[in-house]
Design a protein around this motif. Structure first.
Motif, mmCIF file in Angstrom:
data_model
loop_
_atom_site.group_PDB
_atom_site.id
_atom_site.type_symbol
_atom_site.label_atom_id
_atom_site.label_comp_id
_atom_site.label_asym_id
_atom_site.label_seq_id
_atom_site.Cartn_x
_atom_site.Cartn_y
_atom_site.Cartn_z
ATOM 1 N N LEU A 142 52.861 4.044 -103.867
ATOM 2 C CA LEU A 142 53.294 3.934 -102.326
ATOM 3 C C LEU A 142 55.017 3.638 -103.417
ATOM 4 O O LEU A 142 54.986 4.594 -102.277
ATOM 5 C CB LEU A 142 52.933 2.153 -102.354
ATOM 6 N N GLN B 191 49.216 5.713 -89.941
ATOM 7 C CA GLN B 191 49.092 6.295 -91.268
ATOM 8 C C GLN B 191 49.864 5.251 -93.100
ATOM 9 O O GLN B 191 49.354 5.137 -94.130
ATOM 10 C CB GLN B 191 48.559 7.949 -92.327
ATOM 11 N N HIS C 176 36.692 6.760 -100.584
ATOM 12 C CA HIS C 176 37.430 7.521 -101.149
ATOM 13 C C HIS C 176 38.829 6.593 -101.183
ATOM 14 O O HIS C 176 39.989 7.262 -100.590
ATOM 15 C CB HIS C 176 37.584 7.967 -98.822
ATOM 16 N N ASN C 177 38.966 5.947 -102.114
ATOM 17 C CA ASN C 177 39.718 5.429 -102.536
ATOM 18 C C ASN C 177 40.528 5.498 -103.704
ATOM 19 O O ASN C 177 40.776 4.406 -104.962
ATOM 20 C CB ASN C 177 39.666 3.560 -102.931
ATOM 21 N N SER C 178 40.156 6.926 -104.807
ATOM 22 C CA SER C 178 40.161 6.927 -105.775
ATOM 23 C C SER C 178 41.373 7.631 -106.489
ATOM 24 O O SER C 178 42.323 7.349 -107.519
ATOM 25 C CB SER C 178 39.635 8.681 -106.743
ATOM 26 N N ALA C 179 42.316 8.471 -105.830
ATOM 27 C CA ALA C 179 43.804 8.331 -105.495
ATOM 28 C C ALA C 179 44.762 6.831 -105.351
ATOM 29 O O ALA C 179 46.041 6.892 -105.435
ATOM 30 C CB ALA C 179 44.214 9.298 -104.353
ATOM 31 N N VAL C 180 44.021 5.523 -105.176
ATOM 32 C CA VAL C 180 44.620 4.257 -104.206
ATOM 33 C C VAL C 180 45.466 3.344 -105.355
ATOM 34 O O VAL C 180 43.785 3.485 -106.236
ATOM 35 C CB VAL C 180 44.265 3.569 -103.386
ATOM 36 N N SER C 181 46.797 3.593 -105.293
ATOM 37 C CA SER C 181 46.932 2.346 -105.897
ATOM 38 C C SER C 181 48.438 1.884 -105.882
ATOM 39 O O SER C 181 48.992 1.879 -105.129
ATOM 40 C CB SER C 181 47.197 2.878 -107.681
ATOM 41 N N SER C 182 48.122 0.520 -106.382
ATOM 42 C CA SER C 182 49.859 -0.620 -105.761
ATOM 43 C C SER C 182 50.858 0.457 -106.192
ATOM 44 O O SER C 182 52.114 0.285 -105.643
ATOM 45 C CB SER C 182 50.427 -1.641 -106.758
ATOM 46 N N GLU C 183 50.868 1.057 -107.612
ATOM 47 C CA GLU C 183 51.711 1.655 -108.169
ATOM 48 C C GLU C 183 51.998 3.134 -107.127
ATOM 49 O O GLU C 183 52.763 3.752 -107.366
ATOM 50 C CB GLU C 183 51.301 2.333 -109.745
ATOM 51 N N PRO D 288 51.462 2.834 -95.218
ATOM 52 C CA PRO D 288 51.704 1.134 -95.010
ATOM 53 C C PRO D 288 53.007 0.274 -94.773
ATOM 54 O O PRO D 288 54.113 1.128 -95.412
ATOM 55 C CB PRO D 288 50.955 0.804 -96.478
ATOM 56 N N GLN E 217 54.230 -1.860 -96.632
ATOM 57 C CA GLN E 217 55.327 -1.909 -98.111
ATOM 58 C C GLN E 217 56.065 -1.023 -97.960
ATOM 59 O O GLN E 217 57.328 -0.623 -98.422
ATOM 60 C CB GLN E 217 54.092 -2.101 -99.579
ATOM 61 N N PHE F 86 50.764 12.519 -95.850
ATOM 62 C CA PHE F 86 50.644 10.753 -96.706
ATOM 63 C C PHE F 86 49.589 10.731 -97.963
ATOM 64 O O PHE F 86 50.273 10.416 -99.009
ATOM 65 C CB PHE F 86 50.081 9.671 -96.274
#
Lengths: 315, 315
Positions: free
Chosen positions: B284, B8, B275-282, B10, B12, B65
């Motif tokens: 991580l 799970q 299911h990506n409302s929480a996802v951002s480059s910021e 990433p 990065q 995660f």
């Protein structure tokens, strides 16, 4: 007193107007004889232009429907000493909300979601690098009047840093910083989002040209909610092709309606709205309020009270 | 000490982790022998489950995660006295920004703009009644934790009135008002926008069912950014068909991925995100910060410090 209500004014706000000593005419009821008697016009259409072109007319005041008044014959109004009032202030929130939508559309990668819907095919892969947030974004906003201030207020409330550009660089409400319109070249590369909300004047025509876009390296988003002719569209497309501008959101165009064969339609990274960023169900009462308030003053004192346009400046 | 990093997590954020006295394993390097030595797991996958199912394993702590932990075997964790920590707080802004996007998407009639683009055909007619603004909208937000509070903060900054729903009706930061989860029936008809951000528990499973939606008369927008099984999808579709709910924006679904034959794809008034409302480059760095902070405490004191889940409550 005779008042002409142009075809621009929606039906919803033609009711509940002051009645005493006033006759309202519209494009169906206006006659040639009326052209020499009408003292007030609300909005602009070809009848208003006929009125202005009629020798010895009595027109003294025009209340515009819009905030921008670039489409009025300003020289003719100046020569004939006609007062023009606009609706500046009424559209600020709608435009600012639309600007937020533009930013979030790209930041939350709506193109992905909408392609997914078109194909009915879930894409569960995690595009971390494509998804970003409003906080810590640097906004450079050309125009620090009512609308610019509301854009700045909303951008700031969501964690942004806002710099306004105006003629002298004077401070403006809600902006973290302001610069003069000849002094932004050293900060422009740092901007994430550039917004144009300047009125159209000779100075702002093709203000956003090749020279302007060539200063950029990797702007996240260019937004035009001002007037179309402020942007040289071919220069913007070149900047999109070069990657100097990653996304654009345009509500206004050099020619409206935007022609079906415009290459702009083919850019997936360009969001196009039909010059409706200022439109809302809430705007109509606000537009009516400005007219009614000015009409009451006009009936009493012979001139409108608020939103008087400086025809020399053009806003 | 051996730490297992699940699939799970990433790439990065697998770098720059504490190195002293620690060996990191992943799904390629893990061996059967490791299953009896691993003390910490980051994220969840089938190797973590194997670990939990291994007799006499040494696992003491799992750092999730995600903020929601409904997919973990909670009873097993409780029985084995394993500490579970989540990432609550890290996703608040991304989810709140996405919620604003959902609202503005419909308020500024993006379906019209995007249909226009598809047909390369400008629509200049003024749809006053279709276009509205964020100010003066009434929000009813189910869940008043970190994420609910950030949604409320942003909604309020844009002129909204926010009511939060939580178990006891206790006051919560950024909310104008709060009500208990058995006491909202007299205000629900007044809401313009309802947002679910509750964790999935037995109590919240199918909380938004026929009985719930039948209380509504003409809700502008229903948003689910919590967990899919909290909503009875067939009840929501019935409410959309009846006009009790005008628009919906869904990031989570009863079954994910959403199947290609789901009727939800055919509703133009439903916005679907994967299911990506929480996802951002910021996000991580934030996720890594929680793990590293807890790991440092674990290495020193034998237990993590923050974001400890109450396995009985389920969040």
């Amino acid at each position: 007193m005779k008042i002409y209500i142009s075809d621009q004014i929606p039906k919803q706000i033609r009711t509940n107007l002051p009645k005493d000593n006033v006759t309202y005419l519209n494009s169906s009821s206006i006659t040639k004889a009326d052209l020499k008697e009408i003292q007030v016009a609300w909005g602009y259409d070809h009848h208003v232009q006929s009125l202005l072109d009629t020798p010895h007319h009595q027109l003294k005041w025009i209340q515009s429907f819009s905030a921008g008044i670039d489409y009025f014959p300003k020289q003719q109004l100046t020569d004939q000493k006609i007062t023009l009032t606009n609706t500046s202030g009424v559209h600020s929130e709608a435009i600012a909300n639309t600007v937020l939508l533009y930013a979030l559309y790209f930041m939350r990668d709506m193109n992905l979601a909408l392609n997914m819907r078109r194909q009915k095919q879930w894409d569960g892969s995690r595009h971390y690098e494509e998804l970003t947030l409003l906080s810590n974004k640097k906004w450079l906003i050309f125009g620090t009047g009512h609308i610019g201030q509301e854009i700045a207020r909303e951008a700031k409330a969501l964690g942004g840093y806002t710099t306004g550009v105006n003629h002298s660089g004077h401070a403006a409400t809600n902006f973290d910083d302001t610069v003069a319109d000849n002094a932004y070249s050293n900060i422009i590369q740092d901007a994430d989002i550039i917004v144009n909300i300047l009125p159209l004047t000779p100075e702002t025509t093709h203000m956003f040209d090749h020279q302007f876009f060539n200063q950029l390296e990797h702007l996240y988003l260019f937004i035009n909610v001002g007037r179309g002719p402020s942007v040289d569209t071919s220069a913007l497309m070149q900047a999109l092709d070069d990657g100097r501008v990653k996304h654009a959101a345009l509500d206004v165009f050099e020619e409206e309606p935007l022609a079906s064969d415009s290459p702009l339609w083919d850019y997936p990274q360009v969001l196009i709205t039909p010059h409706n960023s200022a439109v809302s169900s809430e705007m109509l009462p606000g537009v009516q309020d400005v007219f009614v308030h000015n009409l009451q003053t006009f009936l009493k004192d012979g001139h409108p009270d608020t939103n008087i346009v400086d025809l020399t400046r053009g806003y």
